[in-house]
Design an enzyme around this catalytic site. Structure first.
Site, PDB file in Angstrom:
ATOM      1  N   ARG A  13       0.825  -1.203   0.000  1.00 32.24           N
ATOM      2  CA  ARG A  13       0.000   0.000   0.000  1.00 32.24           C
ATOM      3  C   ARG A  13       0.865   1.260   0.000  1.00 32.24           C
ATOM      4  O   ARG A  13       2.016   1.242   0.392  1.00 32.24           O
ATOM      5  CB  ARG A  13      -0.919   0.011   1.229  1.00 32.24           C
ATOM      6  CG  ARG A  13      -2.016  -1.036   1.200  1.00 32.24           C
ATOM      7  CD  ARG A  13      -2.954  -0.893   2.403  1.00 32.24           C
ATOM      8  NE  ARG A  13      -2.235  -1.033   3.663  1.00 32.24           N
ATOM      9  CZ  ARG A  13      -1.922  -0.030   4.461  1.00 32.24           C
ATOM     10  NH1 ARG A  13      -2.226   1.216   4.135  1.00 32.24           N
ATOM     11  NH2 ARG A  13      -1.278  -0.251   5.599  1.00 32.24           N
ATOM     12  N   LYS A  48      -8.561  -2.386   0.788  1.00 36.73           N
ATOM     13  CA  LYS A  48      -8.504  -1.432   1.886  1.00 36.73           C
ATOM     14  C   LYS A  48      -9.291  -0.162   1.580  1.00 36.73           C
ATOM     15  O   LYS A  48      -9.731   0.534   2.493  1.00 36.73           O
ATOM     16  CB  LYS A  48      -7.044  -1.107   2.214  1.00 36.73           C
ATOM     17  CG  LYS A  48      -6.302  -2.284   2.843  1.00 36.73           C
ATOM     18  CD  LYS A  48      -7.043  -2.845   4.070  1.00 36.73           C
ATOM     19  CE  LYS A  48      -6.264  -3.954   4.754  1.00 36.73           C
ATOM     20  NZ  LYS A  48      -7.042  -4.577   5.858  1.00 36.73           N
ATOM     21  N   HIS A  73     -10.815  -3.907  12.529  1.00 37.39           N
ATOM     22  CA  HIS A  73      -9.705  -4.590  11.863  1.00 37.39           C
ATOM     23  C   HIS A  73      -9.284  -5.739  12.768  1.00 37.39           C
ATOM     24  O   HIS A  73      -8.392  -5.604  13.610  1.00 37.39           O
ATOM     25  CB  HIS A  73      -8.566  -3.605  11.640  1.00 37.39           C
ATOM     26  CG  HIS A  73      -7.491  -4.126  10.746  1.00 37.39           C
ATOM     27  ND1 HIS A  73      -6.163  -3.808  10.896  1.00 37.39           N
ATOM     28  CD2 HIS A  73      -7.543  -4.947   9.660  1.00 37.39           C
ATOM     29  CE1 HIS A  73      -5.450  -4.399   9.969  1.00 37.39           C
ATOM     30  NE2 HIS A  73      -6.258  -5.097   9.202  1.00 37.39           N
ATOM     31  N   SER A 108       0.604  -6.534  12.840  1.00 37.27           N
ATOM     32  CA  SER A 108       1.430  -7.545  12.195  1.00 37.27           C
ATOM     33  C   SER A 108       2.456  -8.109  13.178  1.00 37.27           C
ATOM     34  O   SER A 108       3.113  -7.369  13.912  1.00 37.27           O
ATOM     35  CB  SER A 108       2.151  -6.934  10.995  1.00 37.27           C
ATOM     36  OG  SER A 108       2.977  -7.879  10.363  1.00 37.27           O
ATOM     37  N   LYS A 132      -2.196 -12.850  15.193  1.00 37.03           N
ATOM     38  CA  LYS A 132      -3.641 -12.816  14.950  1.00 37.03           C
ATOM     39  C   LYS A 132      -4.075 -13.887  13.959  1.00 37.03           C
ATOM     40  O   LYS A 132      -5.035 -14.624  14.210  1.00 37.03           O
ATOM     41  CB  LYS A 132      -4.040 -11.425  14.445  1.00 37.03           C
ATOM     42  CG  LYS A 132      -5.512 -11.276  14.058  1.00 37.03           C
ATOM     43  CD  LYS A 132      -5.878  -9.817  13.823  1.00 37.03           C
ATOM     44  CE  LYS A 132      -5.165  -9.213  12.653  1.00 37.03           C
ATOM     45  NZ  LYS A 132      -5.749  -9.544  11.353  1.00 37.03           N
ATOM     46  N   THR A 133      -3.366 -13.985  12.839  1.00 38.81           N
ATOM     47  CA  THR A 133      -3.738 -14.976  11.820  1.00 38.81           C
ATOM     48  C   THR A 133      -3.535 -16.388  12.341  1.00 38.81           C
ATOM     49  O   THR A 133      -4.401 -17.260  12.189  1.00 38.81           O
ATOM     50  CB  THR A 133      -2.916 -14.754  10.540  1.00 38.81           C
ATOM     51  OG1 THR A 133      -3.156 -13.435  10.051  1.00 38.81           O
ATOM     52  CG2 THR A 133      -3.300 -15.762   9.478  1.00 38.81           C
ATOM     53  N   ASP A 149     -10.007 -10.761   8.922  1.00 41.10           N
ATOM     54  CA  ASP A 149      -9.395  -9.431   8.864  1.00 41.10           C
ATOM     55  C   ASP A 149     -10.329  -8.251   9.122  1.00 41.10           C
ATOM     56  O   ASP A 149      -9.925  -7.302   9.782  1.00 41.10           O
ATOM     57  CB  ASP A 149      -8.733  -9.251   7.496  1.00 41.10           C
ATOM     58  CG  ASP A 149      -7.747  -8.096   7.475  1.00 41.10           C
ATOM     59  OD1 ASP A 149      -6.962  -7.962   8.431  1.00 41.10           O
ATOM     60  OD2 ASP A 149      -7.743  -7.331   6.502  1.00 41.10           O
ATOM     61  N   ARG A 160       1.540 -12.126  -0.990  1.00 44.74           N
ATOM     62  CA  ARG A 160       0.169 -12.269  -0.489  1.00 44.74           C
ATOM     63  C   ARG A 160      -0.606 -13.310  -1.283  1.00 44.74           C
ATOM     64  O   ARG A 160      -0.325 -13.572  -2.452  1.00 44.74           O
ATOM     65  CB  ARG A 160      -0.575 -10.938  -0.609  1.00 44.74           C
ATOM     66  CG  ARG A 160      -0.048  -9.830   0.307  1.00 44.74           C
ATOM     67  CD  ARG A 160      -0.656  -9.910   1.668  1.00 44.74           C
ATOM     68  NE  ARG A 160      -0.258  -8.818   2.548  1.00 44.74           N
ATOM     69  CZ  ARG A 160      -0.857  -8.545   3.687  1.00 44.74           C
ATOM     70  NH1 ARG A 160      -1.891  -9.281   4.077  1.00 44.74           N
ATOM     71  NH2 ARG A 160      -0.431  -7.563   4.448  1.00 44.74           N
TER      72      ARG A 160
END
Length: 528
Positions: free
Chosen positions: A55, A198, A217, A236, A240-241, A255, A319
């Protein structure tokens, strides 16, 4: 026979429009027409986004308009541009799209909750972008597509064409522009597909609070038997994932979510996972999901077309985007009841924060606004010791309103639905990075399991002298001594000095937001 689909209402005159094409057609056209696309051995479509592999937050702009001006938290997150600049960029984007011989249109929804979903139309020139958004939006049924009507918002992806840096308000040849009044998003000078995802989330961050819905988020999971739902927030590197990929729970989403009066709903129709160093052993569900129908961005392929997930020569930000249905334990539709637990994950490289603490609603507001984690040496050039990182609401780049607006909604919902907030440290214990050790994943999983089971609701606690929250002193399957960070340090005085330093960093960061919250929230932070 129905007439051919066109985009003349959007000032697009290209005759050949592929609307909501089947996955196989998008594959065919991507490989045939786009030299930057190919197919991996496991069947995923591999695409390359050019110079931009992430981004561009400094190039995101919002049109300053009397209708929404007072709602927007202006500054480095939301950079204003004038309506005239937006009109120039829109003309530039449409002119570029009108030079193409073939365009793609994807119509889908943002939000699984029928009461709050919005209709999104994506117009783009690369079939890979179409497949990406077909994965990330909630896909309409054949009947819903036939009755789709006019979209609520339109994304014009002209990312192959640059912005004019001499146009007033431009910061580079890249520009991501949002106009809430015309209900449009423009992309110029970036082909990174994540900007579309996003952009939609930013829209939802603006629209949903007006309806009393909290955009978040975070990831969300649910117990398959009781239906108990929990939320996992974290920047990050906090886990979390990994922690949301729980084989014993149903995945609501990985997400982006909304919390309405009806409960939790996923905003997206797919998942967008980092794939650097991905392996079948560590993330089996994500690894298996990267198959036919998925999009892999900027990965390196070997000669045999196998993906080298450890090769970061193009970017560290490799990704994969795939439909949420590709996860075996996904909850479809992606909705759940009100959460019983809201978990803030932090990777505290200072080794100060306890493995698990219970938060009051006021403390939850404070830590939600703070959005703390820490970088460690080696993660970025110049980082040689732990460095505190704060991202308000664990999603600073996508906020539109002031963070206090989202934190107030969170506190109200915690109170109304008797949900408990927790702070879980997945970082270091026994010392800071370099002297202590990172928490074992098995320990963190045991704590998350104990939260989900309700075992920690009435566990004994003691008040943390620096941060003021209640530190849980006993948890099933976790050694008692591991729950008391000061006791794990060889030098307790060194712990106190480090805790004081971190508390001071929290206090300094919160000064930016203190004027927008009440005294009960200001006093819920650490005693710096």
């Amino acid at each position: 026979m129905s007439p051919p689909f066109d985009l003349k209402d959007h000032d697009i005159t290209v005759a050949s429009i592929g609307r909501n094409l089947p996955v196989a057609r998008l594959y065919e056209e991507a490989v045939r027409l786009d030299p930057e696309c190919c197919i991996a051995a496991d069947g995923a479509l591999v695409a390359y986004s050019g110079a931009k592999t992430g981004r561009s937050p400094k190039d995101k702009h919002i049109v300053r308009s009397p209708a929404s001006e007072k709602d927007v938290w202006w500054g480095p997150v939301n950079i204003p541009i004038e309506a005239r600049t937006f009109e120039i960029n829109r003309r530039r984007a449409k002119d570029f799209l009108n030079t193409r011989t073939r365009l793609y249109c994807v119509d889908g929804y943002a939000g699984w909750d029928l009461e709050h979903r919005i209709r999104i139309r994506v117009i783009c020139a690369r079939p890979y972008h179409a497949l990406f958004m077909a994965n990330m939006l909630v896909r309409p049924t054949r009947e819903e597509l036939a009755a789709f009507g006019d979209p609520d918002y339109v994304i014009y992806n002209a990312g192959q064409f640059p912005a004019n840096p001499h146009t007033e308000g431009m910061t580079s040849r890249t520009s991501i522009d949002l106009c809430f009044e015309s209900r449009e998003i423009l992309l110029l000078g970036t082909e990174y597909a994540g900007e579309m995802k996003k952009g939609v989330f930013t829209l939802m961050n603006y629209l949903m609070p007006r309806q009393g819905v909290l955009p978040m988020h975070c990831s969300a999971t649910a117990d398959p038997v009781s239906g108990r739902c929990s939320l996992l927030f974290g920047l990050s590197g906090t886990g979390k994932t990994t922690l949301s990929a729980d084989p014993h729970r149903l995945l609501v989403g990985d997400d982006e979510h909304g919390w309405s009066d009806r409960g939790i709903f996923n905003i997206e129709g797919g998942c967008y996972a980092k794939t650097i160093d991905l392996s079948r052993e560590t993330e089996p569900d994500i690894f298996a999901a990267l198959r036919f129908g998925a999009v892999l961005e900027n990965v390196v392929l070997r000669e045999d077309r196998e993906v080298d997930f450890h090769d970061s020569s193009i970017t560290e930000n490799t990704r994969g985007a795939y439909p949420v249905e590709y996860i075996p334990n996904a909850r479809i539709p992606c909705v759940a009841g009100h959460p019983t637990d809201v978990i803030f994950l932090t990777c505290d490289a200072f080794g100060v924060l306890p493995p698990v603490s219970r938060l009051t609603p006021e403390q939850a507001m404070y830590h939600f606004i703070s959005g703390y984690t820490a970088k460690v040496a080696g993660t970025e050039v110049g980082v040689v010791e732990p460095e505190a990182t704060f991202s308000p609401c664990f999603g600073g780049p996508f906020l539109v309103w002031h963070p206090s607006r989202y934190a107030g909604l969170l506190a109200e919902k915690l109170h109304r639905h008797a949900a408990q907030a927790w702070l879980v440290n997945t970082g270091w214990s026994g010392g800071s990075y370099g002297s202590g050790k990172r928490m074992k994943l098995s320990l963190t999983r045991a704590l998350i399991d104990a939260i989900h089971s309700g075992a920690l609701r009435d566990a004994p606690v003691h008040r943390d002298p620096w941060f003021g929250f209640d530190v849980v002193g006993e948890a099933p399957g976790v050694p008692k001594e591991a729950l008391h960070p000061r006791n794990t340090w060889k030098d307790p005085c060194a712990y106190d000095a480090t805790a004081q330093r971190l508390a001071h960093l929290f206090a300094e960061n919160f000064k930016t937001y203190a004027g927008a919250v009440g005294p009960e929230v200001r006093s819920a932070g650490p005693a710096a």
